[in-house]
Write a protein that holds these residues in place. Structure first.
Motif, PDB file in Angstrom:
ATOM      1  N   PRO A 288       0.816  -1.213   0.000  1.00 26.43           N
ATOM      2  CA  PRO A 288       0.000   0.000   0.000  1.00 26.43           C
ATOM      3  C   PRO A 288       0.849   1.262   0.000  1.00 26.43           C
ATOM      4  O   PRO A 288       1.937   1.295   0.571  1.00 26.43           O
ATOM      5  N   ALA A 289       0.327   2.299  -0.649  1.00 30.44           N
ATOM      6  CA  ALA A 289       0.999   3.601  -0.715  1.00 30.44           C
ATOM      7  C   ALA A 289       0.027   4.667  -0.217  1.00 30.44           C
ATOM      8  O   ALA A 289      -1.177   4.592  -0.467  1.00 30.44           O
ATOM      9  N   TYR A 290       0.568   5.654   0.470  1.00 27.84           N
ATOM     10  CA  TYR A 290      -0.257   6.672   1.110  1.00 27.84           C
ATOM     11  C   TYR A 290       0.227   8.072   0.758  1.00 27.84           C
ATOM     12  O   TYR A 290       1.406   8.289   0.507  1.00 27.84           O
ATOM     13  N   ASN A 291      -0.698   9.022   0.784  1.00 31.43           N
ATOM     14  CA  ASN A 291      -0.365  10.440   0.848  1.00 31.43           C
ATOM     15  C   ASN A 291      -0.620  10.834   2.289  1.00 31.43           C
ATOM     16  O   ASN A 291      -1.605  10.397   2.890  1.00 31.43           O
ATOM     17  N   THR A 292       0.260  11.651   2.846  1.00 33.09           N
ATOM     18  CA  THR A 292       0.178  12.004   4.263  1.00 33.09           C
ATOM     19  C   THR A 292       0.192  13.516   4.432  1.00 33.09           C
ATOM     20  O   THR A 292       1.058  14.193   3.883  1.00 33.09           O
ATOM     21  N   THR A 293      -0.773  14.021   5.178  1.00 35.94           N
ATOM     22  CA  THR A 293      -0.814  15.433   5.536  1.00 35.94           C
ATOM     23  C   THR A 293      -0.286  15.558   6.955  1.00 35.94           C
ATOM     24  O   THR A 293      -0.729  14.838   7.851  1.00 35.94           O
ATOM     25  N   THR A 294       0.674  16.473   7.163  1.00 39.00           N
ATOM     26  CA  THR A 294       1.237  16.659   8.494  1.00 39.00           C
ATOM     27  C   THR A 294       0.788  17.999   9.072  1.00 39.00           C
ATOM     28  O   THR A 294       0.576  18.970   8.344  1.00 39.00           O
ATOM     29  N   TYR A 295       0.632  18.011  10.397  1.00 36.98           N
ATOM     30  CA  TYR A 295       0.110  19.181  11.098  1.00 36.98           C
ATOM     31  C   TYR A 295       1.083  19.640  12.180  1.00 36.98           C
ATOM     32  O   TYR A 295       1.917  18.870  12.655  1.00 36.98           O
ATOM     33  N   SER A 296       0.925  20.886  12.605  1.00 37.16           N
ATOM     34  CA  SER A 296       1.855  21.489  13.569  1.00 37.16           C
ATOM     35  C   SER A 296       1.722  20.904  14.974  1.00 37.16           C
ATOM     36  O   SER A 296       2.697  20.838  15.711  1.00 37.16           O
ATOM     37  N   ASP A 297       0.501  20.488  15.346  1.00 36.45           N
ATOM     38  CA  ASP A 297       0.300  19.981  16.708  1.00 36.45           C
ATOM     39  C   ASP A 297      -0.913  19.063  16.744  1.00 36.45           C
ATOM     40  O   ASP A 297      -1.527  18.786  15.706  1.00 36.45           O
ATOM     41  N   ALA A 298      -1.262  18.617  17.948  1.00 37.44           N
ATOM     42  CA  ALA A 298      -2.324  17.628  18.122  1.00 37.44           C
ATOM     43  C   ALA A 298      -3.728  18.157  17.834  1.00 37.44           C
ATOM     44  O   ALA A 298      -4.681  17.376  17.810  1.00 37.44           O
ATOM     45  N   THR A 299      -3.869  19.442  17.573  1.00 39.20           N
ATOM     46  CA  THR A 299      -5.190  19.965  17.221  1.00 39.20           C
ATOM     47  C   THR A 299      -5.534  19.683  15.751  1.00 39.20           C
ATOM     48  O   THR A 299      -6.690  19.783  15.358  1.00 39.20           O
ATOM     49  N   TYR A 300      -4.520  19.355  14.958  1.00 44.51           N
ATOM     50  CA  TYR A 300      -4.690  19.039  13.529  1.00 44.51           C
ATOM     51  C   TYR A 300      -5.405  20.165  12.774  1.00 44.51           C
ATOM     52  O   TYR A 300      -6.247  19.925  11.915  1.00 44.51           O
ATOM     53  N   THR A 301      -5.064  21.398  13.080  1.00 45.58           N
ATOM     54  CA  THR A 301      -5.703  22.532  12.399  1.00 45.58           C
ATOM     55  C   THR A 301      -4.766  23.251  11.438  1.00 45.58           C
ATOM     56  O   THR A 301      -5.222  23.784  10.432  1.00 45.58           O
ATOM     57  N   THR A 302      -3.472  23.260  11.721  1.00 48.69           N
ATOM     58  CA  THR A 302      -2.518  23.974  10.873  1.00 48.69           C
ATOM     59  C   THR A 302      -1.647  22.976  10.121  1.00 48.69           C
ATOM     60  O   THR A 302      -0.797  22.298  10.714  1.00 48.69           O
ATOM     61  N   GLN A 303      -1.889  22.888   8.810  1.00 48.92           N
ATOM     62  CA  GLN A 303      -1.097  21.978   7.983  1.00 48.92           C
ATOM     63  C   GLN A 303       0.294  22.567   7.762  1.00 48.92           C
ATOM     64  O   GLN A 303       0.426  23.736   7.404  1.00 48.92           O
ATOM     65  N   VAL A 304       1.322  21.744   7.996  1.00 42.51           N
ATOM     66  CA  VAL A 304       2.697  22.224   7.816  1.00 42.51           C
ATOM     67  C   VAL A 304       3.461  21.417   6.771  1.00 42.51           C
ATOM     68  O   VAL A 304       4.563  21.782   6.381  1.00 42.51           O
ATOM     69  N   GLY A 305       2.890  20.321   6.305  1.00 39.77           N
ATOM     70  CA  GLY A 305       3.599  19.524   5.312  1.00 39.77           C
ATOM     71  C   GLY A 305       2.706  18.521   4.617  1.00 39.77           C
ATOM     72  O   GLY A 305       1.559  18.288   5.011  1.00 39.77           O
ATOM     73  N   TYR A 306       3.273  17.952   3.562  1.00 37.52           N
ATOM     74  CA  TYR A 306       2.556  16.959   2.774  1.00 37.52           C
ATOM     75  C   TYR A 306       3.573  15.970   2.219  1.00 37.52           C
ATOM     76  O   TYR A 306       4.578  16.369   1.633  1.00 37.52           O
ATOM     77  N   ILE A 307       3.335  14.690   2.451  1.00 36.26           N
ATOM     78  CA  ILE A 307       4.188  13.630   1.904  1.00 36.26           C
ATOM     79  C   ILE A 307       3.365  12.919   0.842  1.00 36.26           C
ATOM     80  O   ILE A 307       2.278  12.412   1.130  1.00 36.26           O
ATOM     81  N   TYR A 308       3.863  12.923  -0.390  1.00 31.63           N
ATOM     82  CA  TYR A 308       3.066  12.347  -1.469  1.00 31.63           C
ATOM     83  C   TYR A 308       3.820  11.232  -2.182  1.00 31.63           C
ATOM     84  O   TYR A 308       5.034  11.225  -2.291  1.00 31.63           O
ATOM     85  N   TRP A 309       3.029  10.290  -2.655  1.00 33.53           N
ATOM     86  CA  TRP A 309       3.514   9.103  -3.345  1.00 33.53           C
ATOM     87  C   TRP A 309       4.012   9.499  -4.729  1.00 33.53           C
ATOM     88  O   TRP A 309       3.291  10.114  -5.508  1.00 33.53           O
ATOM     89  N   THR A 310       5.257   9.148  -5.041  1.00 31.92           N
ATOM     90  CA  THR A 310       5.831   9.512  -6.337  1.00 31.92           C
ATOM     91  C   THR A 310       6.009   8.330  -7.281  1.00 31.92           C
ATOM     92  O   THR A 310       6.230   8.528  -8.468  1.00 31.92           O
ATOM     93  N   GLY A 311       5.919   7.116  -6.761  1.00 32.97           N
ATOM     94  CA  GLY A 311       6.102   5.950  -7.624  1.00 32.97           C
ATOM     95  C   GLY A 311       6.496   4.725  -6.826  1.00 32.97           C
ATOM     96  O   GLY A 311       6.337   4.679  -5.610  1.00 32.97           O
ATOM     97  N   CYS A 312       7.028   3.747  -7.549  1.00 35.83           N
ATOM     98  CA  CYS A 312       7.443   2.486  -6.947  1.00 35.83           C
ATOM     99  C   CYS A 312       8.882   2.197  -7.364  1.00 35.83           C
ATOM    100  O   CYS A 312       9.244   2.411  -8.528  1.00 35.83           O
ATOM    101  N   ASN A 313       9.679   1.714  -6.424  1.00 36.28           N
ATOM    102  CA  ASN A 313      11.055   1.364  -6.784  1.00 36.28           C
ATOM    103  C   ASN A 313      11.102  -0.031  -7.407  1.00 36.28           C
ATOM    104  O   ASN A 313      10.070  -0.696  -7.534  1.00 36.28           O
TER     105      ASN A 313
END
Length: 89
Positions: A30-55
Motif C-alpha cells: 500500500p501507498a499513502y499520501n500524508t498530511t502533516t500538522y503542527s500539533d495535536a489539534t490538527y488545524t494547521t497543515q505544515v507539510g505533505y508527503i506524497y507518493w511519487t512511484g514504486c522502486n
C-alpha cells in the motif's frame, strides 16, 4: 482417507473464491499520501508527503513538501504491484 480428501477439496474451493473476490483485486504494497500538522489539534497543515512511484523492489517512494511531524493523517492512494503504480479503485 476420505476426510483428508474433503479437507483438500474445501481448501481448493476456498482458494478459488478468495482469489476471485474484490478484496484481492488490489495487491502489492500500500501507498499513502500524508498530511502533516503542527500539533495535536490538527488545524494547521505544515507539510505533505506524497507518493511519487514504486522502486524496483515494489516499494512506494515518496517526496516531502514542507515539514514532517508526528501529527499526521494518512490517505490510502494506491499500491505498488507487479505492474508498477496501481491507484486505488
Amino acid at each position: 482417507m476420505k476426510k483428508h480428501s474433503r479437507i483438500l477439496s474445501s481448501i481448493a474451493v476456498a482458494a478459488v473464491f478468495l482469489s476471485a473476490s474484490p478484496a484481492s483485486a488490489q495487491q502489492g504494497t500500500p501507498a499513502y499520501n500524508t498530511t502533516t500538522y503542527s500539533d495535536a489539534t490538527y488545524t494547521t497543515q505544515v507539510g505533505y508527503i506524497y507518493w511519487t512511484g514504486c522502486n524496483r523492489w515494489g516499494q512506494p517512494t515518496y517526496a516531502l513538501s514542507g515539514t514532517n511531524t508526528v501529527y499526521a493523517v494518512d490517505e490510502l492512494v494506491g499500491y505498488c504491484g507487479e505492474g508498477g503504480m496501481e491507484p486505488v479503485s
